[in-house]
Design a protein around this motif. Structure first.
Motif, PDB file in Angstrom:
ATOM      1  N   SER A 105       0.834  -1.208   0.000  1.00 13.12           N
ATOM      2  CA  SER A 105       0.000   0.000   0.000  1.00 13.12           C
ATOM      3  C   SER A 105       0.863   1.250   0.000  1.00 13.12           C
ATOM      4  O   SER A 105       0.583   2.207  -0.727  1.00 13.12           O
ATOM      5  CB  SER A 105      -0.919   0.018   1.227  1.00 13.12           C
ATOM      6  OG  SER A 105      -1.876  -0.996   1.136  1.00 13.12           O
ATOM      7  N   ALA A 106       1.906   1.251   0.803  1.00 10.74           N
ATOM      8  CA  ALA A 106       2.796   2.416   0.875  1.00 10.74           C
ATOM      9  C   ALA A 106       3.471   2.678  -0.461  1.00 10.74           C
ATOM     10  O   ALA A 106       3.502   3.814  -0.950  1.00 10.74           O
ATOM     11  CB  ALA A 106       3.846   2.206   1.960  1.00 10.74           C
ATOM     12  N   VAL A 107       3.984   1.639  -1.083  1.00  7.16           N
ATOM     13  CA  VAL A 107       4.678   1.795  -2.367  1.00  7.16           C
ATOM     14  C   VAL A 107       3.696   2.206  -3.456  1.00  7.16           C
ATOM     15  O   VAL A 107       3.991   3.051  -4.300  1.00  7.16           O
ATOM     16  CB  VAL A 107       5.439   0.503  -2.737  1.00  7.16           C
ATOM     17  CG1 VAL A 107       6.029   0.583  -4.120  1.00  7.16           C
ATOM     18  CG2 VAL A 107       6.537   0.231  -1.704  1.00  7.16           C
ATOM     19  N   ASP A 108       2.499   1.623  -3.415  1.00 13.01           N
ATOM     20  CA  ASP A 108       1.484   1.932  -4.415  1.00 13.01           C
ATOM     21  C   ASP A 108       1.032   3.394  -4.350  1.00 13.01           C
ATOM     22  O   ASP A 108       0.726   3.989  -5.376  1.00 13.01           O
ATOM     23  CB  ASP A 108       0.287   0.999  -4.234  1.00 13.01           C
ATOM     24  CG  ASP A 108      -0.766   1.187  -5.314  1.00 13.01           C
ATOM     25  OD1 ASP A 108      -0.401   1.162  -6.509  1.00 13.01           O
ATOM     26  OD2 ASP A 108      -1.947   1.367  -4.955  1.00 13.01           O
ATOM     27  N   GLU A 109       0.991   3.949  -3.159  1.00 16.76           N
ATOM     28  CA  GLU A 109       0.534   5.329  -2.998  1.00 16.76           C
ATOM     29  C   GLU A 109       1.566   6.365  -3.430  1.00 16.76           C
ATOM     30  O   GLU A 109       1.221   7.522  -3.630  1.00 16.76           O
ATOM     31  CB  GLU A 109       0.144   5.592  -1.545  1.00 16.76           C
ATOM     32  CG  GLU A 109      -1.186   4.996  -1.173  1.00 16.76           C
ATOM     33  CD  GLU A 109      -1.661   5.446   0.194  1.00 16.76           C
ATOM     34  OE1 GLU A 109      -0.963   6.224   0.864  1.00 16.76           O
ATOM     35  OE2 GLU A 109      -2.753   5.010   0.587  1.00 16.76           O
ATOM     36  N   MET A 110       2.820   5.958  -3.540  1.00 16.16           N
ATOM     37  CA  MET A 110       3.854   6.925  -3.915  1.00 16.16           C
ATOM     38  C   MET A 110       3.715   7.339  -5.378  1.00 16.16           C
ATOM     39  O   MET A 110       3.505   6.499  -6.245  1.00 16.16           O
ATOM     40  CB  MET A 110       5.253   6.327  -3.726  1.00 16.16           C
ATOM     41  CG  MET A 110       5.712   6.219  -2.320  1.00 16.16           C
ATOM     42  SD  MET A 110       7.424   5.620  -2.303  1.00 16.16           S
ATOM     43  CE  MET A 110       7.368   4.532  -0.896  1.00 16.16           C
ATOM     44  N   THR A 111       3.840   8.629  -5.606  1.00 16.87           N
ATOM     45  CA  THR A 111       3.915   9.126  -6.977  1.00 16.87           C
ATOM     46  C   THR A 111       5.337   8.854  -7.477  1.00 16.87           C
ATOM     47  O   THR A 111       6.237   8.612  -6.658  1.00 16.87           O
ATOM     48  CB  THR A 111       3.628  10.639  -7.028  1.00 16.87           C
ATOM     49  OG1 THR A 111       4.673  11.312  -6.314  1.00 16.87           O
ATOM     50  CG2 THR A 111       2.261  10.962  -6.458  1.00 16.87           C
ATOM     51  N   PRO A 112       5.575   8.878  -8.786  1.00 10.78           N
ATOM     52  CA  PRO A 112       6.948   8.666  -9.269  1.00 10.78           C
ATOM     53  C   PRO A 112       7.978   9.615  -8.628  1.00 10.78           C
ATOM     54  O   PRO A 112       9.047   9.137  -8.198  1.00 10.78           O
ATOM     55  CB  PRO A 112       6.834   8.856 -10.781  1.00 10.78           C
ATOM     56  CG  PRO A 112       5.423   8.391 -11.078  1.00 10.78           C
ATOM     57  CD  PRO A 112       4.612   8.885  -9.900  1.00 10.78           C
ATOM     58  N   PRO A 113       7.704  10.915  -8.483  1.00 17.48           N
ATOM     59  CA  PRO A 113       8.689  11.771  -7.814  1.00 17.48           C
ATOM     60  C   PRO A 113       8.907  11.401  -6.337  1.00 17.48           C
ATOM     61  O   PRO A 113      10.031  11.484  -5.836  1.00 17.48           O
ATOM     62  CB  PRO A 113       8.093  13.182  -7.934  1.00 17.48           C
ATOM     63  CG  PRO A 113       7.156  13.122  -9.085  1.00 17.48           C
ATOM     64  CD  PRO A 113       6.619  11.720  -9.081  1.00 17.48           C
ATOM     65  N   GLN A 114       7.838  10.971  -5.658  1.00 20.42           N
ATOM     66  CA  GLN A 114       7.989  10.550  -4.262  1.00 20.42           C
ATOM     67  C   GLN A 114       8.829   9.283  -4.164  1.00 20.42           C
ATOM     68  O   GLN A 114       9.656   9.148  -3.264  1.00 20.42           O
ATOM     69  CB  GLN A 114       6.615  10.314  -3.624  1.00 20.42           C
ATOM     70  CG  GLN A 114       5.853  11.582  -3.346  1.00 20.42           C
ATOM     71  CD  GLN A 114       4.437  11.311  -2.884  1.00 20.42           C
ATOM     72  OE1 GLN A 114       3.793  10.333  -3.316  1.00 20.42           O
ATOM     73  NE2 GLN A 114       3.923  12.166  -2.012  1.00 20.42           N
ATOM     74  N   LEU A 143      16.752  -0.026  -5.966  1.00 18.38           N
ATOM     75  CA  LEU A 143      16.864  -1.487  -5.923  1.00 18.38           C
ATOM     76  C   LEU A 143      16.271  -2.035  -4.633  1.00 18.38           C
ATOM     77  O   LEU A 143      15.570  -3.053  -4.636  1.00 18.38           O
ATOM     78  CB  LEU A 143      18.327  -1.917  -6.078  1.00 18.38           C
ATOM     79  CG  LEU A 143      18.941  -1.685  -7.454  1.00 18.38           C
ATOM     80  CD1 LEU A 143      20.438  -1.965  -7.419  1.00 18.38           C
ATOM     81  CD2 LEU A 143      18.259  -2.550  -8.496  1.00 18.38           C
ATOM     82  N   TRP A 144      16.526  -1.343  -3.525  1.00 19.13           N
ATOM     83  CA  TRP A 144      15.972  -1.764  -2.243  1.00 19.13           C
ATOM     84  C   TRP A 144      14.450  -1.703  -2.283  1.00 19.13           C
ATOM     85  O   TRP A 144      13.777  -2.634  -1.839  1.00 19.13           O
ATOM     86  CB  TRP A 144      16.541  -0.894  -1.123  1.00 19.13           C
ATOM     87  CG  TRP A 144      16.139  -1.337   0.243  1.00 19.13           C
ATOM     88  CD1 TRP A 144      16.822  -2.187   1.068  1.00 19.13           C
ATOM     89  CD2 TRP A 144      14.944  -0.972   0.970  1.00 19.13           C
ATOM     90  NE1 TRP A 144      16.123  -2.358   2.246  1.00 19.13           N
ATOM     91  CE2 TRP A 144      14.971  -1.629   2.205  1.00 19.13           C
ATOM     92  CE3 TRP A 144      13.869  -0.147   0.665  1.00 19.13           C
ATOM     93  CZ2 TRP A 144      13.963  -1.489   3.148  1.00 19.13           C
ATOM     94  CZ3 TRP A 144      12.845  -0.007   1.599  1.00 19.13           C
ATOM     95  CH2 TRP A 144      12.904  -0.669   2.828  1.00 19.13           C
ATOM     96  N   LEU A 145      13.901  -0.609  -2.804  1.00 17.00           N
ATOM     97  CA  LEU A 145      12.443  -0.478  -2.898  1.00 17.00           C
ATOM     98  C   LEU A 145      11.829  -1.565  -3.780  1.00 17.00           C
ATOM     99  O   LEU A 145      10.792  -2.141  -3.443  1.00 17.00           O
ATOM    100  CB  LEU A 145      12.058   0.895  -3.444  1.00 17.00           C
ATOM    101  CG  LEU A 145      11.882   2.013  -2.446  1.00 17.00           C
ATOM    102  CD1 LEU A 145      11.677   3.345  -3.150  1.00 17.00           C
ATOM    103  CD2 LEU A 145      10.747   1.737  -1.489  1.00 17.00           C
TER     104      LEU A 145
END
Length: 178
Positions: A105-114, A143-145
């Motif tokens: 959910s956290a990764v999905d909510e991030m915009t490309p700049p975020q 890579l970690w993300l």
């Protein structure tokens, strides 16, 4: 022991209350080994997920700046220690789905700049802790993300509840008729 593994063992051996009277023979032990092996991928994914989080600064006063920088850069409180603490603690017992869902959910909510900004913050922390000065922080962080995201998906996939007899039969029939 995790709930999916417990459910499968009870399916193979009977309810937990009957185990005191159950005589374990070689077939039962082999059944336990098969069930444990089937769940090993899920356990490995949970372990890897926790390992990725362990590579970040500890959620102590010393790591406070990192976590606040990550919050500002990612735009998500889903990755903050106070938010993921319960999921991390559950993961230590073999139940990683809550943590995996929260991470996705956290990764999905991030915009490309975020995501780029969060990767920079994460990469900087990893470079400092792992002494990898010859690699770009943004690349390491990205890579970690990616690894975190993919591992969270592996945890959820390994926990899928389609291991029921009807599901197995439908799968076998589908592949037998292909």
């Amino acid at each position: 022991m995790s709930t999916p593994l417990t459910d499968q063992l009870e399916h193979q051996l009977g309810p937990a209350s009957d185990l005191g009277t159950c005589q374990l023979d070689v077939a039962h032990v082999a059944g336990i080994a098969v069930v444990a092996a089937a769940h090993s991928g899920g356990y490995a994914a949970i372990g890897h997920l926790l390992g990725l989080l362990a590579a970040l600064p500890a959620p102590t006063q010393a790591g406070e700046r990192f976590w606040s920088d990550l919050w500002r850069s990612s735009g998500s409180a889903y990755l903050l220690p106070v938010t993921i603490k319960a999921g991390v603690l559950q993961s230590l017992t073999g139940e990683g789905t809550a943590l995996a869902r929260q991470i996705l959910s956290a990764v999905d909510e991030m915009t490309p700049p975020q995501r780029v900004a969060a990767a920079e913050v994460i990469g900087q922390a990893l470079v400092e802790s792992d002494h990898l000065p010859d690699l770009k922080t943004q690349v390491i962080g990205e890579l970690w993300l990616r690894d975190l995201e993919l591992t969270a998906w592996h945890v959820l996939h390994a926990d899928r509840r389609s291991d029921d007899p009807a599901g197995r039969k439908a799968f076998l029939e589908a592949w037998s008729n292909a």
